[in-house]
Design a protein around this motif. Sequence first.
Motif, PDB file in Angstrom:
ATOM      1  N   PHE A  70       0.829  -1.203   0.000  1.00  0.00           N
ATOM      2  CA  PHE A  70       0.000   0.000   0.000  1.00  0.00           C
ATOM      3  C   PHE A  70       0.867   1.258   0.000  1.00  0.00           C
ATOM      4  CE2 PHE A  70      -3.492  -2.796   1.515  1.00  0.00           C
ATOM      5  CZ  PHE A  70      -4.455  -2.408   0.587  1.00  0.00           C
ATOM      6  N   LEU A 101      -1.064  -3.518  -5.788  1.00  0.00           N
ATOM      7  CA  LEU A 101      -2.154  -3.829  -4.868  1.00  0.00           C
ATOM      8  C   LEU A 101      -2.641  -5.264  -5.012  1.00  0.00           C
ATOM      9  CD1 LEU A 101      -4.582  -0.755  -4.925  1.00  0.00           C
ATOM     10  CD2 LEU A 101      -3.482  -1.742  -2.928  1.00  0.00           C
ATOM     11  N   THR A 124      -2.743  -0.036   7.623  1.00  0.00           N
ATOM     12  CA  THR A 124      -3.219  -0.414   6.294  1.00  0.00           C
ATOM     13  C   THR A 124      -4.421   0.433   5.897  1.00  0.00           C
ATOM     14  OG1 THR A 124      -2.427  -2.696   6.533  1.00  0.00           O
ATOM     15  CG2 THR A 124      -4.147  -2.313   4.910  1.00  0.00           C
ATOM     16  N   ARG A 128      -4.923   3.015   2.725  1.00  0.00           N
ATOM     17  CA  ARG A 128      -6.058   2.893   1.805  1.00  0.00           C
ATOM     18  C   ARG A 128      -6.810   4.207   1.681  1.00  0.00           C
ATOM     19  NH1 ARG A 128      -8.810  -2.228   1.384  1.00  0.00           N
ATOM     20  NH2 ARG A 128     -10.688  -1.182   2.114  1.00  0.00           N
ATOM     21  N   CYS A 221      -9.858  -3.482  -3.293  1.00  0.00           N
ATOM     22  CA  CYS A 221      -8.925  -2.387  -3.061  1.00  0.00           C
ATOM     23  C   CYS A 221      -9.671  -1.126  -2.712  1.00  0.00           C
ATOM     24  CB  CYS A 221      -8.038  -2.154  -4.292  1.00  0.00           C
ATOM     25  SG  CYS A 221      -8.841  -1.203  -5.572  1.00  0.00           S
TER      26      CYS A 221
END
Length: 222
Positions: A70, A101, A124, A128, A221
Amino acid sequence: MTADPETKLRADARRNRDQIIAAAKEMFAAQGPDVPMEEIARRAGVGVGTLYRRFPDREALIRAVAQHNFALVLEEARAAAREEPSAWQALVRLLRQSRELRLSVQLALVSPLAWTILRNDAKTQEFRDAILDVLDGIVRTAQQDGTLRTDIGTGDVAVLVSLLLRRIPFAPDEDLLLDRALTLILDGLSARQGSPLPGAPTSAFDLMRAKHSRKEAPPGCA
């Protein structure tokens, strides 16, 4: 001059960590997240003890691999927005470089353990959300420029990307099929007159709100 011993130790530790993450990414992609830790250590060229000093368990290693992926995508998104001469070209570059990704997405889709780890890891989620924020800026600017259709939102683009990142079973040439699919997607995103879309545009906020309200399914994703 001889390097300071403490500096050399830190450099060795960083190199070992990088080698372990690179080996884990390669082996996770080929065999899934349940590959024996001993095999990962062997591929990385380090001892098992060294691996466990850096990553005390499998969860820590999966988390590190996802965060590394990421972080690379976020860096690339920011570079595309900063360096490309137009928002449309930034979007094309970002979509074409989005395959970093794929491993994280596929881990979440095929492994309940990986899905739980990625869902609950704050870092994480931070990556994102930051990627979505950069994408949102690119999408809005491209729409203002008249190069991206205006009846879509950032969430719609993110969902399309997530579809590209899924593994294609029994594909004779997966990379070629993905390149063809991406070309079709870009044609569909362009501002040329196309088929009307049902419903309202999906925003980045819509995706984040859905992500926090639905915890039972892998996130892709988006």
